[in-house]
Write a protein that holds these residues in place. Structure first.
Motif, PDB file in Angstrom:
ATOM      1  N   HIS A  89      26.632 -27.021  -6.039  1.00  0.00           N
ATOM      2  CA  HIS A  89      25.688 -28.271  -6.227  1.00  0.00           C
ATOM      3  C   HIS A  89      25.152 -29.282  -7.193  1.00  0.00           C
ATOM      4  N   ASP A  90      24.589 -30.190  -6.764  1.00  0.00           N
ATOM      5  CA  ASP A  90      24.244 -31.288  -7.972  1.00  0.00           C
ATOM      6  C   ASP A  90      23.196 -31.195  -8.502  1.00  0.00           C
TER       7      ASP A  90
ATOM      8  N   ASP B 260      21.171 -33.598  -9.569  1.00  0.00           N
ATOM      9  CA  ASP B 260      19.932 -34.314  -8.671  1.00  0.00           C
ATOM     10  C   ASP B 260      18.492 -33.292  -8.310  1.00  0.00           C
ATOM     11  N   ALA B 261      18.755 -31.905  -8.228  1.00  0.00           N
ATOM     12  CA  ALA B 261      18.006 -31.106  -8.478  1.00  0.00           C
ATOM     13  C   ALA B 261      17.161 -30.837  -9.005  1.00  0.00           C
TER      14      ALA B 261
ATOM     15  N   LYS C 109      13.764 -34.229  -8.953  1.00  0.00           N
ATOM     16  CA  LYS C 109      13.651 -33.601  -8.105  1.00  0.00           C
ATOM     17  C   LYS C 109      12.234 -32.994  -7.974  1.00  0.00           C
ATOM     18  N   SER C 110      13.190 -31.602  -9.011  1.00  0.00           N
ATOM     19  CA  SER C 110      12.162 -30.895  -9.387  1.00  0.00           C
ATOM     20  C   SER C 110      11.043 -30.970  -9.873  1.00  0.00           C
TER      21      SER C 110
ATOM     22  N   LEU D 283      19.078 -23.766  -3.399  1.00  0.00           N
ATOM     23  CA  LEU D 283      19.904 -25.305  -3.107  1.00  0.00           C
ATOM     24  C   LEU D 283      20.620 -25.253  -1.290  1.00  0.00           C
TER      25      LEU D 283
ATOM     26  N   SER E 233      18.697 -25.726   2.652  1.00  0.00           N
ATOM     27  CA  SER E 233      17.475 -25.829   1.230  1.00  0.00           C
ATOM     28  C   SER E 233      16.255 -25.955   0.988  1.00  0.00           C
TER      29      SER E 233
ATOM     30  N   TYR F  67      16.319 -31.979  -0.961  1.00  0.00           N
ATOM     31  CA  TYR F  67      17.662 -31.755  -1.667  1.00  0.00           C
ATOM     32  C   TYR F  67      18.820 -31.376  -0.363  1.00  0.00           C
TER      33      TYR F  67
ATOM     34  N   THR G 235       9.023 -34.333  -1.987  1.00  0.00           N
ATOM     35  CA  THR G 235      10.737 -34.381  -2.754  1.00  0.00           C
ATOM     36  C   THR G 235      10.130 -33.213  -3.930  1.00  0.00           C
ATOM     37  N   GLY G 236      11.217 -32.578  -4.062  1.00  0.00           N
ATOM     38  CA  GLY G 236      11.175 -31.493  -4.670  1.00  0.00           C
ATOM     39  C   GLY G 236      10.776 -30.209  -4.703  1.00  0.00           C
TER      40      GLY G 236
END
Length: 481
Positions: free
Chosen positions: A23-24, A27-28, A31-32, A379, A387, A392, A437-438
């Motif tokens: 997993h990235d 990126d997560a 977004k979180s 995720l 996810s 994500y 997002t997130g």
């Protein structure tokens, strides 16, 4: 030659599997943190990245002569519940304290998210002897499906005071301000000092005028965010954070003198017990026989590990940790955070191990493995191959229980949408208009099943206190994977 070709094919296949399963985390993480911008109440700044959200609730507090503009909506509704909001703020601060150096460019946004909370709590505690406990009439709010920008439901302010106390909400705010003062110490010394001074004042109020906010606020918080666990854990939690921030023995003595209630493995917006034990364990790790905090922290770990003979949680067939009640991912993210923090403390204490029953001693790395399994599940490494963080991965919830996300934005639909006018959007079968997002939703059931339906809030509703500990967790795995 054929054997070599077969070996190559197997190796390529293994590499592809690893690539699919990874997993990235960076990126997560981004977004979180971005998610918190979607939960903002008040005057939206020009730096706002989630641009479909606009100004809302600009007169909050006017009914009681206070400026209570700002803060966060806790979930998919438009109420500012200060008790869980304060816990969210504390956890954002703790995430930055433990893992901020691993956030990279996202640290500035994490600091912005934290300050949005602390700025509000400075307003909520601006009058000595009073603490704003909540803004917004929850029953009126929940009877409508309305954008925050359109709100015409009662913005009732609920305030605890010397005759109608609220020790849990006040002490949690004190914890949030104290923890945040440590975060901002190297960023803005003047602001840090203000936060710490206010934390001390609010904590003194919580201690001097003890009592639960349940009867003081009444229908404002119950049954939504009733304190079911009592307020003693918040008083100890607040004292622990103030000791961390000040080093004053009076706070430490209070924590030690009241440790008998801490033999409990819960952690979340209502119960702080496991968090207190983990937080305090760092101070006493080298002398575990002289206190209950390390042994209690060990018991918490043993209550979670899948192989432990004393575990008190269950796991779904796909491996997701489960505790009773709705919005299960709140437990997953909070527990994963504590496992990572405690793992770091154990490593710093010469790789101390945890003993669970007659099992072989558990090394710190095992705590990391369990936390990683939960992160990866959220995720997308799960039976649904979905996810549970909006935006994500390739597949994620698109019909989340969230008013602002569900309905067209002010830009797209400038006309006022009434209380019941939003029902159409709630009942529609289509995906939400705006991507939050997130946002991490409540998640699948105990059999790993998730139905993407905004009419199932325990599964489809995001909350700030699901995301806050996950910020730290993702920062850790961004740098350690």
């Amino acid at each position: 030659m054929g054997g070599k070709l077969m070996t190559l094919k197997v190796l390529v296949g293994m590499i592809m599997v690893v690539k699919v399963a990874s997993h990235d985390y960076g990126d997560a993480l981004s977004k979180s943190i971005l998610f918190f911008e979607g939960q903002r109440s008040g005057k939206i700044p020009s730096t706002q990245r989630m641009t479909w959200r606009k100004d809302s609730a600009l007169y909050d507090g006017s009914d009681v002569g206070l400026d209570l503009v700002g803060g966060y909506y806790d979930a998919g509704d438009n109420v500012k519940f200060n008790f869980p909001m304060a816990f969210t703020t504390t956890m954002l601060a703790w995430s930055i304290l433990e893992f901020g150096d691993q956030m990279g460019a996202d640290k500035r946004y994490a600091l912005d998210a934290l300050k949005w909370g602390t700025d509000y709590f400075l307003k909520a505690t601006s009058v000595p002897g009073k603490v704003a406990a909540q803004v917004g009439h929850p029953i009126g709010d929940h009877n409508c499906w309305e954008r925050p920008e359109d709100m015409d439901t009662p913005r009732t302010s609920y305030v605890v005071n010397t005759t109608h106390p609220g020790s849990e909400v006040s002490a949690e705010i004190a914890a949030a301000l104290a923890a945040s003062s440590m975060v901002f110490k190297s960023v803005d010394g003047v602001y840090s000092t203000l936060l710490l001074q206010r934390a001390s004042q609010v904590y003194e109020f919580a201690q001097k005028f003890q009592g639960s906010y349940n009867p003081s606020v009444g229908e404002g918080v119950c049954p939504f965010y009733c304190d079911y666990n009592g307020y003693m854990d918040e008083l100890i939690w607040g004292a622990a954070w103030l000791f961390k921030a000040t080093g004053l023995e009076t706070y430490w003595n209070y924590v030690v003198q009241n440790n008998q209630i801490l033999d409990n493995y819960e952690f979340g917006w209502d119960s702080k017990n496991a968090g207190i034990n983990i937080l305090v364990s760092q101070c006493v790790m080298n002398n575990p026989n002289a206190n209950p905090f390390v042994s209690n922290a060990d018991k918490f770990v043993c209550s979670v590990l899948p192989e432990s003979p004393t575990k008190s949680v269950t796991y779904s067939p796909g491996g997701l940790l489960f505790k009773p009640g709705g919005s299960n991912t709140q437990h997953v993210t909070a527990i994963s955070f504590l496992l990572l923090v405690y793992s770091n403390y154990l490593k710093a204490a010469n790789n101390r191990q945890v003993q669970c029953g007659n099992n072989a001693p558990t090394p710190p790395s095992r705590l990391v493995d369990v936390a990683k399994s939960q992160v990866d599940y959220i995720l997308g490494s799960n039976p649904m191959k979905m996810s549970y963080m909006v935006g994500y991965g390739r597949k994620f919830p698109v019909k989340i229980h969230h008013r602002g996300s569900c309905m067209p934005s002010i830009d797209a639909h400038p006309r006022h949408i009434t209380c019941k006018g939003g029902t159409y959007f709630f009942e529609m079968k289509y995906r939400n208009y705006n991507m939050l997002t997130g946002a991490i939703v409540g998640g699948p059931d105990e059999n790993d099943l998730y139905i993407d339906d905004r009419n199932r809030p325990p599964q489809s509703e995001p909350t700030t206190y699901i995301n806050a500990p996950f910020v730290g967790v993702l920062a850790y795995f961004k740098s350690n994977s």
